[in-house]
Design a protein around this motif. Structure first.
Motif, PDB file in Angstrom:
ATOM      1  N   ARG A 174       0.857  -1.184   0.000  1.00  0.00           N
ATOM      2  CA  ARG A 174       0.000   0.000   0.000  1.00  0.00           C
ATOM      3  C   ARG A 174       0.888   1.227   0.000  1.00  0.00           C
ATOM      4  O   ARG A 174       1.985   1.202   0.549  1.00  0.00           O
ATOM      5  CB  ARG A 174      -0.884   0.040   1.237  1.00  0.00           C
ATOM      6  N   PHE A 175       0.400   2.292  -0.616  1.00  0.00           N
ATOM      7  CA  PHE A 175       1.148   3.541  -0.600  1.00  0.00           C
ATOM      8  C   PHE A 175       0.182   4.702  -0.657  1.00  0.00           C
ATOM      9  O   PHE A 175      -0.937   4.570  -1.150  1.00  0.00           O
ATOM     10  CB  PHE A 175       2.190   3.601  -1.723  1.00  0.00           C
ATOM     11  N   PRO A 176       0.607   5.862  -0.141  1.00  0.00           N
ATOM     12  CA  PRO A 176      -0.280   7.027  -0.147  1.00  0.00           C
ATOM     13  C   PRO A 176      -0.482   7.532  -1.565  1.00  0.00           C
ATOM     14  O   PRO A 176       0.420   7.468  -2.391  1.00  0.00           O
ATOM     15  CB  PRO A 176       0.461   8.055   0.710  1.00  0.00           C
ATOM     16  N   GLY A 216      -1.461  -5.812  12.914  1.00  0.00           N
ATOM     17  CA  GLY A 216      -1.350  -4.517  12.260  1.00  0.00           C
ATOM     18  C   GLY A 216       0.063  -4.035  12.001  1.00  0.00           C
ATOM     19  O   GLY A 216       0.258  -2.901  11.580  1.00  0.00           O
ATOM     20  N   ASN A 217       1.068  -4.871  12.230  1.00  0.00           N
ATOM     21  CA  ASN A 217       2.453  -4.459  12.001  1.00  0.00           C
ATOM     22  C   ASN A 217       2.789  -4.504  10.514  1.00  0.00           C
ATOM     23  O   ASN A 217       2.350  -5.393   9.790  1.00  0.00           O
ATOM     24  CB  ASN A 217       3.416  -5.367  12.769  1.00  0.00           C
ATOM     25  N   SER A 218       3.573  -3.544  10.069  1.00  0.00           N
ATOM     26  CA  SER A 218       3.960  -3.473   8.662  1.00  0.00           C
ATOM     27  C   SER A 218       5.394  -2.964   8.542  1.00  0.00           C
ATOM     28  O   SER A 218       5.976  -2.473   9.502  1.00  0.00           O
ATOM     29  CB  SER A 218       3.000  -2.574   7.885  1.00  0.00           C
ATOM     30  N   VAL A 219       5.927  -3.094   7.338  1.00  0.00           N
ATOM     31  CA  VAL A 219       7.280  -2.639   7.032  1.00  0.00           C
ATOM     32  C   VAL A 219       7.184  -1.769   5.784  1.00  0.00           C
ATOM     33  O   VAL A 219       6.452  -2.100   4.849  1.00  0.00           O
ATOM     34  CB  VAL A 219       8.217  -3.844   6.767  1.00  0.00           C
ATOM     35  N   GLY A 220       7.930  -0.675   5.747  1.00  0.00           N
ATOM     36  CA  GLY A 220       7.887   0.222   4.606  1.00  0.00           C
ATOM     37  C   GLY A 220       9.210   0.297   3.871  1.00  0.00           C
ATOM     38  O   GLY A 220      10.271   0.032   4.442  1.00  0.00           O
ATOM     39  N   VAL A 221       9.136   0.659   2.584  1.00  0.00           N
ATOM     40  CA  VAL A 221      10.319   0.798   1.752  1.00  0.00           C
ATOM     41  C   VAL A 221       9.992   1.751   0.604  1.00  0.00           C
ATOM     42  O   VAL A 221       8.852   1.802   0.143  1.00  0.00           O
ATOM     43  CB  VAL A 221      10.789  -0.578   1.217  1.00  0.00           C
ATOM     44  N   TYR A 222      10.981   2.535   0.182  1.00  0.00           N
ATOM     45  CA  TYR A 222      10.800   3.423  -0.968  1.00  0.00           C
ATOM     46  C   TYR A 222      11.104   2.645  -2.241  1.00  0.00           C
ATOM     47  O   TYR A 222      12.205   2.113  -2.400  1.00  0.00           O
ATOM     48  CB  TYR A 222      11.722   4.642  -0.868  1.00  0.00           C
ATOM     49  N   ILE A 223      10.110   2.562  -3.151  1.00  0.00           N
ATOM     50  CA  ILE A 223      10.229   1.773  -4.378  1.00  0.00           C
ATOM     51  C   ILE A 223       9.749   2.626  -5.558  1.00  0.00           C
ATOM     52  O   ILE A 223       8.868   3.469  -5.411  1.00  0.00           O
ATOM     53  CB  ILE A 223       9.362   0.503  -4.337  1.00  0.00           C
ATOM     54  N   SER A 283       7.641   5.896  -4.331  1.00  0.00           N
ATOM     55  CA  SER A 283       6.644   5.986  -3.256  1.00  0.00           C
ATOM     56  C   SER A 283       7.074   5.149  -2.065  1.00  0.00           C
ATOM     57  O   SER A 283       7.705   4.102  -2.227  1.00  0.00           O
ATOM     58  CB  SER A 283       5.288   5.466  -3.737  1.00  0.00           C
ATOM     59  N   LEU A 284       6.706   5.607  -0.884  1.00  0.00           N
ATOM     60  CA  LEU A 284       6.881   4.805   0.316  1.00  0.00           C
ATOM     61  C   LEU A 284       5.765   3.773   0.309  1.00  0.00           C
ATOM     62  O   LEU A 284       4.591   4.118   0.468  1.00  0.00           O
ATOM     63  CB  LEU A 284       6.822   5.656   1.583  1.00  0.00           C
ATOM     64  N   MET A 285       6.122   2.513   0.096  1.00  0.00           N
ATOM     65  CA  MET A 285       5.131   1.448   0.074  1.00  0.00           C
ATOM     66  C   MET A 285       5.284   0.622   1.333  1.00  0.00           C
ATOM     67  O   MET A 285       6.404   0.347   1.774  1.00  0.00           O
ATOM     68  CB  MET A 285       5.307   0.570  -1.162  1.00  0.00           C
ATOM     69  N   THR A 286       4.158   0.253   1.906  1.00  0.00           N
ATOM     70  CA  THR A 286       4.178  -0.550   3.118  1.00  0.00           C
ATOM     71  C   THR A 286       3.553  -1.906   2.843  1.00  0.00           C
ATOM     72  O   THR A 286       2.598  -2.024   2.079  1.00  0.00           O
ATOM     73  CB  THR A 286       3.412   0.138   4.271  1.00  0.00           C
ATOM     74  N   ALA A 287       4.128  -2.916   3.476  1.00  0.00           N
ATOM     75  CA  ALA A 287       3.624  -4.281   3.363  1.00  0.00           C
ATOM     76  C   ALA A 287       3.296  -4.784   4.755  1.00  0.00           C
ATOM     77  O   ALA A 287       4.114  -4.650   5.681  1.00  0.00           O
ATOM     78  CB  ALA A 287       4.661  -5.189   2.705  1.00  0.00           C
ATOM     79  N   ARG A 288       2.116  -5.322   4.894  1.00  0.00           N
ATOM     80  CA  ARG A 288       1.721  -5.931   6.164  1.00  0.00           C
ATOM     81  C   ARG A 288       2.612  -7.143   6.403  1.00  0.00           C
ATOM     82  O   ARG A 288       2.914  -7.897   5.476  1.00  0.00           O
ATOM     83  CB  ARG A 288       0.249  -6.344   6.084  1.00  0.00           C
ATOM     84  N   LEU A 323      12.213  -8.357   2.011  1.00  0.00           N
ATOM     85  CA  LEU A 323      11.336  -9.508   2.223  1.00  0.00           C
ATOM     86  C   LEU A 323      11.643 -10.235   3.528  1.00  0.00           C
ATOM     87  O   LEU A 323      10.741 -10.784   4.169  1.00  0.00           O
ATOM     88  CB  LEU A 323      11.443 -10.471   1.045  1.00  0.00           C
ATOM     89  N   ALA A 324      12.903 -10.210   3.947  1.00  0.00           N
ATOM     90  CA  ALA A 324      13.287 -10.865   5.199  1.00  0.00           C
ATOM     91  C   ALA A 324      12.614 -10.210   6.407  1.00  0.00           C
ATOM     92  O   ALA A 324      12.422 -10.864   7.438  1.00  0.00           O
ATOM     93  CB  ALA A 324      14.804 -10.826   5.363  1.00  0.00           C
ATOM     94  N   LYS A 325      12.245  -8.946   6.281  1.00  0.00           N
ATOM     95  CA  LYS A 325      11.590  -8.244   7.390  1.00  0.00           C
ATOM     96  C   LYS A 325      10.117  -8.609   7.522  1.00  0.00           C
ATOM     97  O   LYS A 325       9.484  -8.280   8.513  1.00  0.00           O
ATOM     98  CB  LYS A 325      11.713  -6.735   7.188  1.00  0.00           C
TER      99      LYS A 325
END
Length: 162
Positions: free
Chosen positions: A68-70, A109-116, A95-100, A159-161
């Motif tokens: 997901r991303f804004p 509800g925990n997620s990890v974000g990355v700029y892609i 975009s800063l994308m977050t993955a649950r 992906l390891a996160k």
């Protein structure tokens, strides 16, 4: 990357339920994708502009994630760099994308974000098959193969996160 089928893709998701994976929109151009130049399959959800999906091979099996991303547009003068391929783009090109997260942590509800790269074409940028805006790729002393390996390592670390 080898060509994927819809059932391969749907069965690969680790951060959503099987029912959610069955309802995900699939890319319509699977047959036309440049599979030999891809290290992962990424696509945007045209019906939900804040969602994207990524599928790659990791440790000998397919791994798919929902992102997901804004939908906030950034100014054209602002440039950002993709964490995976190190390509810079103006405006909303990164975009800063977050993955649950998967499992219990994701259900909490925990997620990890990355700029892609927003278009998820990192593999094509690294190989020079797609050109970003001027100044988007820096001159590097690494070979294309080394850049591809670095990008795969960056993706694997993310992906390891999860």
């Amino acid at each position: 990357m080898k060509a994927l089928t819809e059932s391969d893709i749907r069965g690969s998701f680790i951060n959503c339920s099987k029912g959610e994976a069955q309802r995900l929109p699939m890319p319509r151009d699977l047959a036309e994708r440049p599979w030999d130049d891809l290290d992962f399959l990424g696509w945007r959800d045209l019906s939900a502009p804040d969602r994207s999906y990524l599928v790659t091979e990791r440790a000998g099996r397919l791994v798919g994630i929902t992102l997901r991303f804004p939908s906030v547009k950034r100014g054209f003068l602002q440039r950002s760099m993709c964490t995976f391929c190190l390509t810079t783009h103006p405006g909303s090109g990164v975009s800063l994308m977050t993955a649950r997260k998967s499992g219990r942590e994701g259900r909490e509800g925990n997620s990890v974000g990355v700029y892609i790269c927003t278009d998820l074409d990192c593999s094509l940028y690294v190989r020079g098959r797609k050109q970003p805006e001027p100044g988007g790729r820096f001159e590097e002393t690494l070979t294309v193969e080394q850049q591809v390996e670095r990008m795969k390592g960056n993706l694997d670390a993310f992906l390891a996160k999860l």
